[in-house]
Every structure is written in C-alpha cells, then in structure tokens.
Scaffold this active site. Structure first.
Site, PDB file in Angstrom:
ATOM      1  N   ASP A  86      54.574  45.717  37.880  1.00 26.97           N
ATOM      2  CA  ASP A  86      53.349  44.933  37.763  1.00 26.97           C
ATOM      3  C   ASP A  86      52.238  45.547  38.606  1.00 26.97           C
ATOM      4  O   ASP A  86      52.470  46.445  39.418  1.00 26.97           O
ATOM      5  CB  ASP A  86      53.569  43.446  38.061  1.00 26.97           C
ATOM      6  CG  ASP A  86      53.816  43.149  39.527  1.00 26.97           C
ATOM      7  OD1 ASP A  86      53.723  44.070  40.357  1.00 26.97           O
ATOM      8  OD2 ASP A  86      54.080  41.983  39.838  1.00 26.97           O
ATOM      9  N   ASN A 126      41.098  40.127  39.840  1.00 23.47           N
ATOM     10  CA  ASN A 126      40.410  39.150  38.992  1.00 23.47           C
ATOM     11  C   ASN A 126      39.392  38.350  39.790  1.00 23.47           C
ATOM     12  O   ASN A 126      38.292  38.051  39.293  1.00 23.47           O
ATOM     13  CB  ASN A 126      41.431  38.201  38.362  1.00 23.47           C
ATOM     14  CG  ASN A 126      42.019  38.744  37.069  1.00 23.47           C
ATOM     15  OD1 ASN A 126      41.381  39.518  36.369  1.00 23.47           O
ATOM     16  ND2 ASN A 126      43.246  38.347  36.766  1.00 23.47           N
ATOM     17  N   HIS A 137      37.585  37.954  35.110  1.00 25.53           N
ATOM     18  CA  HIS A 137      38.697  38.040  34.168  1.00 25.53           C
ATOM     19  C   HIS A 137      38.406  39.003  33.021  1.00 25.53           C
ATOM     20  O   HIS A 137      39.347  39.591  32.458  1.00 25.53           O
ATOM     21  CB  HIS A 137      39.038  36.651  33.626  1.00 25.53           C
ATOM     22  CG  HIS A 137      39.723  35.788  34.648  1.00 25.53           C
ATOM     23  ND1 HIS A 137      41.069  35.878  34.918  1.00 25.53           N
ATOM     24  CD2 HIS A 137      39.240  34.835  35.490  1.00 25.53           C
ATOM     25  CE1 HIS A 137      41.399  35.024  35.865  1.00 25.53           C
ATOM     26  NE2 HIS A 137      40.306  34.371  36.233  1.00 25.53           N
ATOM     27  N   ASP A 193      40.983  41.857  32.055  1.00 28.03           N
ATOM     28  CA  ASP A 193      41.556  42.161  30.735  1.00 28.03           C
ATOM     29  C   ASP A 193      41.388  43.643  30.394  1.00 28.03           C
ATOM     30  O   ASP A 193      42.300  44.275  29.848  1.00 28.03           O
ATOM     31  CB  ASP A 193      40.886  41.308  29.659  1.00 28.03           C
ATOM     32  CG  ASP A 193      41.310  39.840  29.734  1.00 28.03           C
ATOM     33  OD1 ASP A 193      42.269  39.535  30.476  1.00 28.03           O
ATOM     34  OD2 ASP A 193      40.687  39.008  29.045  1.00 28.03           O
ATOM     35  N   GLU A 253      50.436  40.204  34.441  1.00 30.61           N
ATOM     36  CA  GLU A 253      50.198  41.598  34.807  1.00 30.61           C
ATOM     37  C   GLU A 253      51.497  42.393  34.887  1.00 30.61           C
ATOM     38  O   GLU A 253      51.522  43.497  35.432  1.00 30.61           O
ATOM     39  CB  GLU A 253      49.470  41.678  36.149  1.00 30.61           C
ATOM     40  CG  GLU A 253      50.253  41.216  37.349  1.00 30.61           C
ATOM     41  CD  GLU A 253      50.084  39.735  37.651  1.00 30.61           C
ATOM     42  OE1 GLU A 253      50.252  39.354  38.822  1.00 30.61           O
ATOM     43  OE2 GLU A 253      49.779  38.957  36.720  1.00 30.61           O
TER      44      GLU A 253
END
Length: 314
Positions: free
Chosen positions: A184, A192, A197, A201, A228
């Site tokens: 991850d 974030n 956000h 993304d 993630e």
C-alpha cells in the site's frame, strides 16, 4: 464487422479468435478448416482427449465437436469441459450425423449451445458460429468490465479472489511455488488531506499503471485490493523472484516522483510491500498465504516504510 467492434471494445488487446474443430474424420476437419481459416485461428483435434488438452492449453473461443468418436465420445468431452472451471465458459457446438430430437435435447442438456447435423451447409455453419462468437465476446466483455476497478482500470478485488484460487490450484497440481505481494501507499491519508481527493485518485491511477508495467508474464496479475492497497499474484515464482518483483515495483513507484510533503518516508510517494511465498500443499491455503503477506506488509511499515519484507512458508 460486429466481431471486430466487440474485440476493439475490450480494455486489453484481444488476439485472433480461435475455433477448435474436433472430428476423427480428416475430411470433415478439412472442410471446416477451409471454411474458417481465412478469418480465424483454427485448431484441430481428432479425439476427445486431445480436444480437452487443447481447450485447457489454448482456450479456444468456440468448439465444433463431433459426437461419435473412438475413445471418449463428444458427449463426454462436453461434460468434462463444462465440469472444469478453466473450460466451462467455452461454447460447444455439436456437429454430428445424429439427427434425432433426443440427440439434440441431450446435447443441450449437457451444456452445448447449438446442434448442427451433417452433411453440413457451409452458409448455415458459418452463420451459427458467428452468432455464438458474438455472444461469447459480449459475455467476455461484460465479465471483463465486472472484474475491473473503475478508478485505476486494473483488476479489482473480485478478479483477484478468482485468480488466486486458480493460481493456487495450478501450483498445487504442478508442485510449483506461488508468491503474493501485498502493498500500500505510505501515508496516503496525509496525501489526501494535503492535496485533495482528486489528486489522490490521480495518484492511485498513476501508481496502478506503474505496478502493472512492472510485471511481464501473462499469468502475473496486479489488482487493486481496496483503498490504497494493491496485490500481485506471481504463479510459479519462488521467494527470490517474488522479492525481486517487489523491489521492481517499489522502484517504479518512486520513479514517478509524485510529491508528498507530509510523508514520513520521504519527499515523494512511496510504497511498502509484503511478500509471502509457498509451494501449495494439502495442509495450506491461499487465505493463509495472503495473511502472511499482510503481516509482512505491516513489518515493512513498522521498519520505516518504503521497503520490502518477505517470508517463505513451509
């Protein structure tokens, strides 16, 4: 035209469509080969065992199957194909001189999609094969979309779960190692919080593309595991190979140089990875292998992030 449009709609390139012709009479194989050879890859088998082997190894898009053959009958071939998860979705059309209503009903009952009687009419055979190829591609396309993560456009958790089971069974059967890499993004919540956000993304998408480029073999799979987290299945890969692949992934993400001012691991987005390797056996399970990779991931994070931790299970 419809077949070409469907092939172009797939998220990944689709090779030439394959037709498997199964008949113990060479003259019948030649007729069907001549009919389809200019547009499709035509595979040929003269008995049931050969047909089953080709279906497992070559994954044809459709099978034209004779019923009466020496050894295994066409009916038994169809039953075995439909009982195997690796081949059950391949459409089977019986091409046979048997033309009683009961013969046709039996064919449909055991899983065939169509029934064509000999002597064949080339126009009818061609039309029916094309119809079922269109239906097969439509089904494959819908399945492909259902198995894809909507954001990153790589495999999703559902696809991972399915492929892990398949890979585990294959490695168990063949006595080969299976490696899993679970990873991850380091400090992604802080990313974030600082960048928003939308940028989060975009970061996940870029990382997914980098991970996907890091694996080379057709059977290797990179999937989004959730949030993630990502995971990679490496069939036939020993512990050294799994560790090497994980390091390639870690370097590929760092090479993106995505700014991350609030990361505790460095100025750019990085990943931590856990690798678990095992030769599957009766007393083991894919779930336990995944749990071991998860534990190694947390070991990598506890050790400072932006690193790989690995284990080999007995």
């Amino acid at each position: 035209m419809i077949l070409e449009q469907l092939r172009d709609a797939f998220p990944h390139p689709v090779g030439p469509l394959r037709i498997l012709v199964v008949d113990d009479q060479p003259v019948n194989i030649r007729v069907l080969h001549q009919l389809f050879k200019d547009e499709f890859d035509v595979l040929m088998a003269t008995d049931g065992e050969q047909a089953i082997t080709l279906c497992k190894e070559q994954q044809p898009d459709i099978v034209l199957l004779d019923v009466v053959m020496p050894g295994i009958s066409g009916h038994d071939v169809c039953r075995r194909l439909k009982a195997d998860p690796d081949t059950r979705d391949i459409p089977v059309i019986f091409v046979t001189s048997q033309n009683q209503d009961g013969d046709e009903a039996l064919g449909f009952d055991i899983g065939a999609v169509d029934f064509i009687t000999k002597p064949i009419n080339p126009v009818i055979v061609s039309a029916r094969v094309r119809t079922h190829l269109v239906l097969k591609l439509q089904s494959d396309l819908l399945r492909s979309i259902a198995m894809m993560d909507g954001l990153t456009r790589i495999a999703n958790r559902r696809k991972f779960d399915e492929e892990l089971t398949i890979s585990w069974r294959a490695c168990l059967r063949e006595g080969r190692p299976l490696s899993l890499v679970l990873l991850d993004l380091d400090c992604f919540k802080q990313f974030n919080d600082r960048y928003g956000h939308q940028q989060g993304d975009a970061c996940l998408t870029a990382v997914a593309e980098a991970l996907n480029r890091s694996v080379r073999r057709p059977l290797d799979l990179v999937a989004r595991y959730g949030g993630e987290e990502f995971v990679c299945i490496l069939p036939g890969t020993d512990s050294q190979g799994g560790l090497k692949c994980a390091e390639v992934m870690r370097a590929a993400v760092k090479a993106l140089k995505i700014e991350h001012q609030d990361s505790a691991a460095g100025p750019f987005v990085s990943i931590s990875l856990g690798v678990a390797t095992q030769i599957p056996h009766a007393d083991a399970s894919p779930e336990a292998l995944l749990a071991a990779a998860d534990e190694q991931l947390y070991q990598a994070k506890r050790a400072g992030r932006d690193r790989v931790s690995a284990i080999t299970l007995a």
